[in-house]
Design an enzyme around this catalytic site. Structure first.
Site, PDB file in Angstrom:
ATOM      1  N   TRP A 324       0.830  -1.204   0.000  1.00 21.68           N
ATOM      2  CA  TRP A 324       0.000   0.000   0.000  1.00 21.68           C
ATOM      3  C   TRP A 324       0.862   1.251   0.000  1.00 21.68           C
ATOM      4  O   TRP A 324       0.506   2.271  -0.611  1.00 21.68           O
ATOM      5  CB  TRP A 324      -0.911  -0.006   1.232  1.00 21.68           C
ATOM      6  CG  TRP A 324      -1.733   1.249   1.391  1.00 21.68           C
ATOM      7  CD1 TRP A 324      -2.962   1.501   0.868  1.00 21.68           C
ATOM      8  CD2 TRP A 324      -1.393   2.418   2.156  1.00 21.68           C
ATOM      9  NE1 TRP A 324      -3.406   2.743   1.240  1.00 21.68           N
ATOM     10  CE2 TRP A 324      -2.456   3.331   2.029  1.00 21.68           C
ATOM     11  CE3 TRP A 324      -0.287   2.779   2.928  1.00 21.68           C
ATOM     12  CZ2 TRP A 324      -2.451   4.580   2.646  1.00 21.68           C
ATOM     13  CZ3 TRP A 324      -0.263   4.024   3.535  1.00 21.68           C
ATOM     14  CH2 TRP A 324      -1.346   4.917   3.405  1.00 21.68           C
ATOM     15  N   HIS A 325       2.006   1.193   0.659  1.00 21.80           N
ATOM     16  CA  HIS A 325       2.852   2.373   0.768  1.00 21.80           C
ATOM     17  C   HIS A 325       3.514   2.755  -0.541  1.00 21.80           C
ATOM     18  O   HIS A 325       3.885   3.929  -0.720  1.00 21.80           O
ATOM     19  CB  HIS A 325       3.925   2.162   1.846  1.00 21.80           C
ATOM     20  CG  HIS A 325       3.424   2.383   3.234  1.00 21.80           C
ATOM     21  ND1 HIS A 325       2.743   1.413   3.944  1.00 21.80           N
ATOM     22  CD2 HIS A 325       3.494   3.456   4.048  1.00 21.80           C
ATOM     23  CE1 HIS A 325       2.421   1.890   5.134  1.00 21.80           C
ATOM     24  NE2 HIS A 325       2.858   3.126   5.225  1.00 21.80           N
ATOM     25  N   GLY A 326       3.702   1.831  -1.445  1.00 20.02           N
ATOM     26  CA  GLY A 326       4.314   2.214  -2.704  1.00 20.02           C
ATOM     27  C   GLY A 326       4.697   1.024  -3.552  1.00 20.02           C
ATOM     28  O   GLY A 326       4.778  -0.110  -3.070  1.00 20.02           O
TER      29      GLY A 326
END
Length: 475
Positions: A324-326
């Site tokens: 989700w963060h990248g």
């Protein structure tokens, strides 16, 4: 537009405050949500003008889904599936399309597919946050936790509300529905909000950006050329930077919400005071942790289906949390790293130890694990992370690098030491409503310091243009 800009501070924010409270003279409080919606869209236009229709269109879709689930309850599951598929599909496309092309370009080329004409997909600002907010709404309507909202302006304002639109915290509809319809603005809350916003701005501009100068140099330097001291200084500086930067944004978002009568839940609770990694994730980015817990971990079975299933669920949740963060393997590795230690805490029984047992040692070990995790998170790729770890644990004590010594002037040293207090704060506890217990307004003297010293100092720094962007803007 960013909060730490002169335009926001002296043009946008005064304009929205004047319009918001000025409408009481003509329409009492009937236009306040519409005014916030219009200014929130204007705020988004400054940062991502090409995606304003995307934000509005996806908002209308989830508004319609909510209404259809209430009107046609026999087809609620189909409407929910539509919302999940569209929202996650758009998130996957915008956030991970470039990554997947990069990873598969060679293989596809060997199959005769030419990707030379691929145009880079631009990421809409804040998509990770407002996508999760909209999903929490449609899922909660499906579960019966709340009814769908009838007024499309109220719902669009909830999705686009500018204080938390770009980088959170993730505000659930069920937590603020009553506030959307019946909130009360008071002078005390306005003053507290202004103080909270100014304190967050000071954390960001004065402390987080100072730590960022050390971290950027350390992680931008070839890892093979780093000595052990420089590597650890860089790792600790980034540990402080990401906390101060992100918690500062949450402080500012919460403070801005208070200016307009909203009360958002806390997003951080002294995470570096944690005595286990389980405790850390109860204190770090609380709105995201709770989202994954309530909408993924528990539906997967949580800890109700045996130890092996619990470990699998934890691992899967943190892999997805990392992704989700990248779109980078470092984020996936960071998520797997935390999932591994959380599983280890359960297997060894460490998470069940009384809080006061070996507390100092456990805090030190937890912080060390977290710092090493941030090295993975900050590194450009996995080979860079491996090289950085090699420097951290090679025991090369040849002496700090010249660039590091140059940074340690009096001002930077004092500010770095002030920032480092975040590592030693005593733990606090969140109440049942998600607010810090025994939280009181700062005394008048502290307010004077914030408004007469720290805020003008921030303005001077912002005027110089020497600022780092918020770290979580990229997510």
């Amino acid at each position: 537009m960013i909060f730490s800009s002169l335009f926001f501070l002296f043009a946008f924010l005064p304009a929205v405050i004047l319009a918001y409270y000025g409408q009481y003279l003509l329409a009492k409080n009937r236009l306040r949500n519409l005014i916030l919606l219009l200014f929130s869209y204007l705020f988004y236009l400054f940062g991502a003008p090409d995606f304003i229709l995307f934000l509005a269109g996806s908002t209308l879709l989830d508004y319609a889904v909510g209404r259809f689930m209430d009107r046609f309850p026999g087809h609620k599951r189909l409407w929910l599936i539509l919302s999940i598929v569209v929202n996650l599909g758009l998130l996957a496309w915008f956030k991970y399309a470039n990554f997947m092309v990069d990873q598969t370009a060679d293989a596809l080329g060997r199959l005769g597919l030419d990707l030379s004409g691929w145009e880079t997909v631009i990421l809409p600002i804040g998509i990770s946050f407002f996508t999760f907010q909209k999903l929490s709404y449609t899922i909660d309507v499906y579960r019966g936790r709340c009814r769908s909202v009838a007024n499309v302006i109220d719902f669009a304002m909830y999705v686009a509300l500018f204080p938390q639109l770009v980088a959170g915290p993730i505000v659930r509809f069920v937590d603020i529905r009553q506030q959307i319809e019946n909130r009360v603005e008071t002078w005390d809350r306005f003053y507290a909000g202004a103080l909270r916003f100014s304190w967050g701005l000071s954390k960001k501009v004065i402390l987080a950006d100072t730590c960022g100068r050390f971290a950027d140099l350390a992680f931008g330097y070839p890892a093979a050329s780093l000595d052990t001291i420089s590597a650890w200084v860089g790792a600790l500086a980034y540990t402080l930077q990401i906390y101060l930067d992100f918690s500062a944004y949450s402080d500012m978002a919460i403070g801005l919400g208070m200016l307009f009568g909203f009360r958002f839940l806390e997003n951080f609770n002294r995470p570096y005071s944690s005595f286990s990694l389980t405790d850390f994730w109860r204190r770090w980015h609380i709105s995201l942790s709770r989202w994954f817990r309530d909408y993924l971990y528990i539906p997967l079975g949580g800890n109700r289906k045996g130890a092996a299933r619990t470990y699998l669920n934890l691992t899967l949740v943190f892999l997805l949390c990392g992704f989700w963060h990248g779109a980078n393997w470092t984020f996936v590795a960071w998520g797997a790293y935390h999932g591994l230690f959380l599983v280890a805490e359960r297997i060894t029984g460490l998470r069940r130890l009384p809080e006061n047992r070996l507390r100092g040692l456990r805090r030190f070990l937890t912080l060390t694990i977290v710092v090493c995790g941030w090295v993975i998170f900050r590194s450009d790729n996995l080979s860079h992370a491996a090289g950085y770890f090699s420097a951290m644990f090679s025991l090369d004590v040849a002496g700090p690098a010249p660039w590091l010594l140059d940074l340690f002037d009096l001002k930077n040293t004092v500010l770095l030491l002030c920032a480092a207090t975040a590592l030693f704060l005593p733990s606090g506890n969140l109440g049942a409503d998600g607010q810090l217990q025994k939280r009181k307004l700062l005394p008048a003297a502290a307010g004077i310091v914030v408004f007469t010293i720290l805020l003008p100092w921030c303005v001077v720094i912002m005027a110089s243009g020497n600022l780092n962007p918020f770290i979580y803007y990229r997510f």
